[in-house]
Design a protein around this motif. Structure first.
Motif, mmCIF file in Angstrom:
data_model
loop_
_atom_site.group_PDB
_atom_site.id
_atom_site.type_symbol
_atom_site.label_atom_id
_atom_site.label_comp_id
_atom_site.label_asym_id
_atom_site.label_seq_id
_atom_site.Cartn_x
_atom_site.Cartn_y
_atom_site.Cartn_z
ATOM 1 N N ILE A 270 32.456 31.623 33.723
ATOM 2 C CA ILE A 270 33.547 32.370 33.084
ATOM 3 C C ILE A 270 33.374 33.871 33.314
ATOM 4 C CG2 ILE A 270 34.617 32.940 30.872
ATOM 5 C CD1 ILE A 270 33.736 30.062 29.980
ATOM 6 N N ARG A 271 32.148 34.355 33.208
ATOM 7 C CA ARG A 271 31.900 35.785 33.467
ATOM 8 C C ARG A 271 32.319 36.164 34.885
ATOM 9 N NH1 ARG A 271 26.884 34.942 30.635
ATOM 10 N NH2 ARG A 271 26.946 35.926 28.574
ATOM 11 N N LYS A 272 31.973 35.322 35.849
ATOM 12 C CA LYS A 272 32.330 35.606 37.245
ATOM 13 C C LYS A 272 33.844 35.622 37.416
ATOM 14 C CE LYS A 272 29.693 33.958 40.425
ATOM 15 N NZ LYS A 272 29.006 33.056 41.398
ATOM 16 N N TYR A 273 34.517 34.669 36.769
ATOM 17 C CA TYR A 273 35.988 34.617 36.831
ATOM 18 C C TYR A 273 36.594 35.872 36.198
ATOM 19 C CZ TYR A 273 40.645 33.433 35.046
ATOM 20 O OH TYR A 273 41.972 33.454 34.709
ATOM 21 N N LEU A 274 36.093 36.249 35.028
ATOM 22 C CA LEU A 274 36.637 37.415 34.321
ATOM 23 C C LEU A 274 36.406 38.709 35.098
ATOM 24 C CD1 LEU A 274 35.643 36.611 30.618
ATOM 25 C CD2 LEU A 274 37.939 36.591 31.612
ATOM 26 N N LYS A 275 35.295 38.790 35.783
ATOM 27 C CA LYS A 275 34.951 40.017 36.490
ATOM 28 C C LYS A 275 35.651 40.143 37.835
ATOM 29 C CE LYS A 275 30.971 42.674 38.151
ATOM 30 N NZ LYS A 275 29.479 42.717 38.277
ATOM 31 N N THR A 276 35.736 39.027 38.565
ATOM 32 C CA THR A 276 36.180 39.122 39.959
ATOM 33 C C THR A 276 37.568 38.538 40.234
ATOM 34 O OG1 THR A 276 35.180 36.999 40.602
ATOM 35 C CG2 THR A 276 33.772 38.958 40.685
ATOM 36 N N VAL A 277 38.103 37.738 39.316
ATOM 37 C CA VAL A 277 39.352 37.028 39.613
ATOM 38 C C VAL A 277 40.484 37.394 38.649
ATOM 39 C CG1 VAL A 277 40.459 34.756 39.829
ATOM 40 C CG2 VAL A 277 38.094 35.080 40.614
ATOM 41 N N ARG A 278 40.236 37.265 37.361
ATOM 42 C CA ARG A 278 41.321 37.409 36.402
ATOM 43 C C ARG A 278 42.021 38.767 36.465
ATOM 44 N NH1 ARG A 278 43.201 38.735 31.545
ATOM 45 N NH2 ARG A 278 44.432 37.188 30.395
ATOM 46 N N PRO A 279 41.296 39.881 36.645
ATOM 47 C CA PRO A 279 41.998 41.177 36.727
ATOM 48 C C PRO A 279 43.046 41.218 37.833
ATOM 49 C CG PRO A 279 39.657 41.522 36.400
ATOM 50 C CD PRO A 279 39.831 40.062 36.684
ATOM 51 N N LYS A 280 42.823 40.499 38.924
ATOM 52 C CA LYS A 280 43.781 40.489 40.029
ATOM 53 C C LYS A 280 44.983 39.591 39.745
ATOM 54 C CE LYS A 280 40.003 41.216 43.314
ATOM 55 N NZ LYS A 280 39.208 40.629 44.434
ATOM 56 N N LEU A 281 44.778 38.584 38.872
ATOM 57 C CA LEU A 281 45.870 37.663 38.551
ATOM 58 C C LEU A 281 46.738 38.159 37.404
ATOM 59 C CD1 LEU A 281 43.932 34.250 38.653
ATOM 60 C CD2 LEU A 281 45.251 35.315 40.493
ATOM 61 N N ASP A 282 46.186 39.035 36.560
ATOM 62 C CA ASP A 282 46.862 39.428 35.322
ATOM 63 C C ASP A 282 47.904 40.508 35.589
ATOM 64 O OD1 ASP A 282 47.606 39.599 32.723
ATOM 65 O OD2 ASP A 282 45.816 40.677 32.039
ATOM 66 N N ARG A 283 49.022 40.054 36.148
ATOM 67 C CA ARG A 283 50.105 40.988 36.472
ATOM 68 C C ARG A 283 51.027 41.242 35.282
ATOM 69 N NH1 ARG A 283 49.715 37.546 41.066
ATOM 70 N NH2 ARG A 283 49.146 38.689 42.961
ATOM 71 N N LYS A 284 50.882 40.427 34.235
ATOM 72 C CA LYS A 284 51.823 40.497 33.115
ATOM 73 C C LYS A 284 51.140 40.824 31.793
ATOM 74 C CE LYS A 284 54.712 37.006 35.399
ATOM 75 N NZ LYS A 284 55.354 35.673 35.275
ATOM 76 N N ASN A 285 49.926 41.338 31.864
ATOM 77 C CA ASN A 285 49.170 41.660 30.644
ATOM 78 C C ASN A 285 49.115 40.451 29.709
ATOM 79 O OD1 ASN A 285 47.633 43.365 29.010
ATOM 80 N ND2 ASN A 285 49.418 44.051 27.853
ATOM 81 N N SER A 286 48.720 39.311 30.271
ATOM 82 C CA SER A 286 48.736 38.044 29.546
ATOM 83 C C SER A 286 47.552 37.923 28.586
ATOM 84 C CB SER A 286 48.702 36.871 30.535
ATOM 85 O OG SER A 286 48.602 35.634 29.864
ATOM 86 N N ASP A 287 47.763 37.235 27.478
ATOM 87 C CA ASP A 287 46.688 36.933 26.539
ATOM 88 C C ASP A 287 45.897 35.705 26.958
ATOM 89 O OD1 ASP A 287 47.356 39.034 24.838
ATOM 90 O OD2 ASP A 287 48.768 37.794 23.679
#
Length: 282
Positions: free
Chosen positions: A187-204
């Motif tokens: 989860i840490r790896k996903y949050l650090k390297t992936v999710r910021p690039k996917l979060d185009r809509k400021n999603s919760d």
């Protein structure tokens, strides 16, 4: 306890007109039940619903069929009703236990080797999607969450420091579920390297698609099926395969039924016994 069982057997023999086969089956069931209680230092007067459920689980581990488990419980319920009716007990605690439903197909579960192979598959993709999917699969198996619960999981409801999630299940009931180091790392790896690039809509929401939308239950199920095939697993799977495997592996390691029930957010202990298998450790 043997005297009370004898009283009950005499009663059903005279009053209820059971067949000889049913009478003998009840006798065997109740002898095993009383032996189980003796090992736990219990008597009929201090037995609790959890004790009866534990007995049923022990019987299930002996590969007893669902019909046999239903008869076991029917015998126990009849005994306790008799003991209350004739003043040997004050209350019938078996009213709190539901009978197993016959004909229910048991869910397929993965063994430890199959789970390891499944969790390894996303790492072979070596891209953002593999890192996201690795985090999803690790969290599903580490917590036993329902797929719908994971789909609805928000970033605010996961605590990586304490390694717990606040999960909202059926009936909007909230529970706290821990997870392990492997899931935390994924989860840490996903949050650090992936999710910021996917979060185009400021999603919760914690897990997002390439378009920044919440990962739906259907999309997670499609993803799971793809990795099941890639891992060479031939079993018939469902969206709850990892949930069932999680529960079974905990019970196989002798984690208490009550703890597993709380982690799953499962409301019925007897149904838990019926539903989850305990595969051989051989």
């Amino acid at each position: 306890m043997q005297n009370l069982i004898a009283e009950f057997l005499n009663y059903i023999s005279l009053e209820r007109g059971l067949s000889q086969n049913t009478f003998l089956a009840y006798k065997r069931d109740l002898e095993r039940y009383s032996s189980f209680l003796k090992k736990k230092g219990k008597t009929f007067s201090d037995v609790q619903p959890d004790d009866i459920t534990a007995f049923l689980w022990e019987e299930k581990e002996k590969k007893k069929a669902t019909a046999s488990l239903a008869r076991n419980l029917a015998a126990i319920k009849s005994l306790h009703r008799f003991l209350v009716s004739y003043g040997f007990l004050k209350e019938d605690i078996t009213n709190l236990i539901s009978s197993p439903k016959l004909g229910r197909k048991l869910p397929q579960v993965l063994d430890i080797g199959e789970v390891d192979a499944l969790l390894e598959e996303p790492t072979k993709e070596k891209n953002w999607q593999g890192r996201r999917d690795k985090a999803i699969l690790e969290l599903l198996y580490a917590t036993g969450m329902r797929v719908s619960e994971l789909s609805d999981l928000t970033s605010a409801r996961i605590d990586l420091k304490e390694k717990v999630i606040r999960c909202t299940g059926k009936g909007s009931k909230e529970r706290i579920v821990p997870f392990g180091q492997k899931a935390a790392e994924a989860i840490r790896k996903y949050l650090k390297t992936v999710r910021p690039k996917l979060d185009r809509k400021n999603s919760d929401y914690l897990f997002l698609t390439v378009h920044g939308n919440r990962m739906s239950r259907q999309r997670i199920w499609q993803m799971l099926k793809r990795y099941i095939r890639a891992a060479g697993i031939k079993k018939e799977v469902s969206p709850h395969t990892l949930r069932h495997s999680f529960a079974t592996h905990l019970l196989q390691r002798h984690v208490s039924l009550r703890v597993v029930q709380d982690m799953l957010g499962h409301s019925n202990l007897a149904l838990l016994v019926e539903k989850f298998q305990a595969p051989s450790t051989k």
